[in-house]
Write an enzyme that holds these catalytic residues in place. Structure first.
Site, PDB file in Angstrom:
ATOM      1  N   ARG A  89       0.832  -1.202   0.000  1.00  0.00           N
ATOM      2  CA  ARG A  89       0.000   0.000   0.000  1.00  0.00           C
ATOM      3  C   ARG A  89       0.869   1.256   0.000  1.00  0.00           C
ATOM      4  NH1 ARG A  89      -2.919  -3.349   3.634  1.00  0.00           N
ATOM      5  NH2 ARG A  89      -4.902  -3.991   2.760  1.00  0.00           N
ATOM      6  N   THR A 150     -10.811  -5.143  10.570  1.00  0.00           N
ATOM      7  CA  THR A 150     -11.527  -5.598  11.759  1.00  0.00           C
ATOM      8  C   THR A 150     -12.724  -6.475  11.369  1.00  0.00           C
ATOM      9  OG1 THR A 150     -10.796  -3.753  13.112  1.00  0.00           O
ATOM     10  CG2 THR A 150     -12.885  -4.768  13.735  1.00  0.00           C
ATOM     11  N   ARG A 152     -12.816  -8.299   8.713  1.00  0.00           N
ATOM     12  CA  ARG A 152     -12.210  -9.580   8.299  1.00  0.00           C
ATOM     13  C   ARG A 152     -11.853 -10.411   9.518  1.00  0.00           C
ATOM     14  NH1 ARG A 152      -8.523  -6.466   3.811  1.00  0.00           N
ATOM     15  NH2 ARG A 152      -9.958  -6.721   2.052  1.00  0.00           N
ATOM     16  N   HIS A 176      -3.507   0.710   8.460  1.00  0.00           N
ATOM     17  CA  HIS A 176      -4.211  -0.199   7.554  1.00  0.00           C
ATOM     18  C   HIS A 176      -3.143  -0.714   6.590  1.00  0.00           C
ATOM     19  CE1 HIS A 176      -7.019  -1.900   4.725  1.00  0.00           C
ATOM     20  NE2 HIS A 176      -6.695  -1.041   3.789  1.00  0.00           N
TER      21      HIS A 176
HETATM   22  P1  NAD Z   1     -10.539   1.965  -9.466  1.00  0.00           P
HETATM   23  O1  NAD Z   1      -9.350   2.132 -10.345  1.00  0.00           O
HETATM   24  O2  NAD Z   1     -11.599   0.996  -9.838  1.00  0.00           O
HETATM   25  O3  NAD Z   1     -11.279   3.379  -9.271  1.00  0.00           O
HETATM   26  C1  NAD Z   1     -10.604   4.571  -9.041  1.00  0.00           C
HETATM   27  C2  NAD Z   1     -11.396   5.676  -9.708  1.00  0.00           C
HETATM   28  O4  NAD Z   1     -10.780   6.921  -9.373  1.00  0.00           O
HETATM   29  C3  NAD Z   1     -11.416   5.553 -11.233  1.00  0.00           C
HETATM   30  O5  NAD Z   1     -12.749   5.573 -11.684  1.00  0.00           O
HETATM   31  C4  NAD Z   1     -10.638   6.790 -11.687  1.00  0.00           C
HETATM   32  O6  NAD Z   1     -11.114   7.320 -12.909  1.00  0.00           O
HETATM   33  C5  NAD Z   1     -10.891   7.729 -10.519  1.00  0.00           C
HETATM   34  N1  NAD Z   1      -9.911   8.810 -10.435  1.00  0.00           N
HETATM   35  C6  NAD Z   1      -8.576   8.761 -10.613  1.00  0.00           C
HETATM   36  N2  NAD Z   1      -8.047   9.992 -10.464  1.00  0.00           N
HETATM   37  C7  NAD Z   1      -9.068  10.824 -10.182  1.00  0.00           C
HETATM   38  C8  NAD Z   1      -9.168  12.208  -9.925  1.00  0.00           C
HETATM   39  N3  NAD Z   1      -8.085  12.998  -9.935  1.00  0.00           N
HETATM   40  N4  NAD Z   1     -10.384  12.726  -9.676  1.00  0.00           N
HETATM   41  C9  NAD Z   1     -11.499  11.955  -9.670  1.00  0.00           C
HETATM   42  N5  NAD Z   1     -11.462  10.636  -9.907  1.00  0.00           N
HETATM   43  C10 NAD Z   1     -10.264  10.082 -10.167  1.00  0.00           C
HETATM   44  O7  NAD Z   1      -9.944   1.643  -8.019  1.00  0.00           O
HETATM   45  P2  NAD Z   1     -10.745   1.015  -6.794  1.00  0.00           P
HETATM   46  O8  NAD Z   1     -10.636  -0.461  -6.823  1.00  0.00           O
HETATM   47  O9  NAD Z   1     -12.088   1.657  -6.726  1.00  0.00           O
HETATM   48  O10 NAD Z   1      -9.837   1.514  -5.566  1.00  0.00           O
HETATM   49  C11 NAD Z   1      -9.825   2.884  -5.201  1.00  0.00           C
HETATM   50  C12 NAD Z   1      -8.903   3.090  -4.012  1.00  0.00           C
HETATM   51  O11 NAD Z   1      -9.464   2.435  -2.858  1.00  0.00           O
HETATM   52  C13 NAD Z   1      -7.506   2.491  -4.169  1.00  0.00           C
HETATM   53  O12 NAD Z   1      -6.558   3.391  -3.635  1.00  0.00           O
HETATM   54  C14 NAD Z   1      -7.548   1.230  -3.346  1.00  0.00           C
HETATM   55  O13 NAD Z   1      -6.281   0.818  -2.887  1.00  0.00           O
HETATM   56  C15 NAD Z   1      -8.425   1.709  -2.214  1.00  0.00           C
HETATM   57  N6  NAD Z   1      -9.004   0.652  -1.360  1.00  0.00           N
HETATM   58  C16 NAD Z   1      -9.078   0.936  -0.036  1.00  0.00           C
HETATM   59  C17 NAD Z   1      -9.560   0.008   0.853  1.00  0.00           C
HETATM   60  C18 NAD Z   1      -9.594   0.346   2.320  1.00  0.00           C
HETATM   61  O14 NAD Z   1      -9.822  -0.543   3.189  1.00  0.00           O
HETATM   62  N7  NAD Z   1      -9.398   1.591   2.681  1.00  0.00           N
HETATM   63  C19 NAD Z   1     -10.021  -1.245   0.375  1.00  0.00           C
HETATM   64  C20 NAD Z   1      -9.963  -1.484  -0.991  1.00  0.00           C
HETATM   65  C21 NAD Z   1      -9.440  -0.539  -1.860  1.00  0.00           C
END
Ligand code: NAD
Length: 314
Positions: A89, A150, A152, A176
């Protein structure tokens, strides 16, 4: 501030799993979708609207622009680039920090004065970036933190000892990510300490077996990504849980990424701690009596995050 509007920024897997869960659970009145790919946001809004006939309540769902943030109570940021197989990450950091600064700048330029919830990884670092970029008080900028981890953990324990997941009370705390840890000293099944429950089980489960559960939880995202390239349903539902705590003013306790206050001996960063969440965001952080190992683990996790923040010069 429109009381019942959430703006979702980033309509990818995570943003849309969240929006889909919001619609299915009838959580609020208005969902505005924003993405750098405007057509994608429009298509997603159309698709969700076609499910409204089967939803539990009337809702307004549309693609929008940053001007729509002005009247939102909550902005949820899932925009970013995704974790690739084998990538930690933290590797994602530099790619996503710049996106976060630009997105939050646009949100604040609208006159937004609500709560920001960050899910983009690495979530603790990017929550800090969002807080700094926003100028909002720290109780109104939060990250999803270890809430998914959590969930999970609760699932794994529930499977292991065959008790309903809702009776499993245990937290993953810290980053995380790779330095997160289980706070076993404060883990309960119903009202009974988990150690006592395991000691009383007839089938030779030992407390040390729980180490495997911890490793499975810690590596869950890597394992899912290996199989389906991304994780999104669990985090989507976790974000809805936080959203409900805010919109319903629940004073609900969840382990999420918060700016440290004086509760723990941690300085100037965001990290996963149990906190009370209500209409104002974070009401307060809960102080747990951690044992020596857990205190060390939290310190190690905090130092890992701090090291990155110091290097970044945010
Ligand atoms: P994804 O690629 O499917 O979606 C990301 C979206 O962001 C895309 O639609 C893209 O066009 C958009 N985007 C990119 N730059 C942008 C900008 N400047 N302005 C507006 N939109 C923009 O990715 P995802 O699978 O949806 O994952 C998104 C994020 O969530 C990742 O960083 C991933 O690691 C994170 N994530 C976090 C957790 C958590 O527990 N916090 C869990 C899973 C994923």
């Amino acid at each position: 501030m429109a009381n019942n509007r959430v703006v979702v920024i980033g309509t990818g897997f995570v943003g849309m799993s969240y929006a889909y869960a919001l619609v299915n659970q009838g959580t609020l009145e208005e969902i505005i979708l924003i993405d750098v790919d405007q057509k994608k946001a429009e298509g997603e809004a159309m698709d969700l609207n076609h499910g409204l006939a089967f939803a539990p309540r009337k809702m307004l769902i549309r693609a929008g622009s940053y001007a729509d943030c002005k009247d939102a109570k909550l902005v949820v940021i899932t925009a970013g680039v995704n974790q690739k197989e084998g990538e930690t990450r933290i590797d994602l950091l530099n790619r996503n920090a710049n996106i976060m600064k630009s997105v939050v700048g646009d949100v604040m330029a609208s006159g937004f004065d609500g709560i920001i919830l960050v899910a983009t990884n690495p979530v603790d670092i990017l929550s800090y970036v969002a807080w700094k970029a926003s100028g909002l008080p720290s109780n109104r900028v939060i990250g999803s933190g270890t809430l998914l981890d959590t969930a999970r953990l609760r699932y794994e324990i529930s499977q292991y000892i065959n008790i309903d997941i809702r009776n499993i009370h245990a937290y993953i705390l810290g980053e995380h990510g790779d330095t997160e840890f289980v706070c076993w000293s404060n883990a309960y099944i119903g009202v009974k300490p988990i150690k006592d429950v395991i000691d009383s089980l007839p089938n030779h489960i030992k407390f040390s077996d729980l180490d495997k559960i911890y490793l499975d939880v810690k590596n869950a995202a890597y394992e899912i990504i290996k199989r389906k390239r991304a994780t999104y349903y669990g985090i989507g539902m976790a974000l809805v849980r936080i959203t409900k705590a805010i919109f319903n003013n629940e004073n609900r306790i969840m382990p999420i990424s918060v700016y440290n206050d004086d509760t723990y001996d941690i300085d100037n960063l965001y990290i996963g701690l149990p906190a009370v969440i209500n209409k104002d965001g974070i009401d307060h952080v809960i102080k747990l009596n951690l044992n020596d190992n857990e205190t060390k683990a939290l310190k190690h996790s905090a130092q890992t995050l701090k090291h990155i923040i110091d290097e970044m010069n945010i």
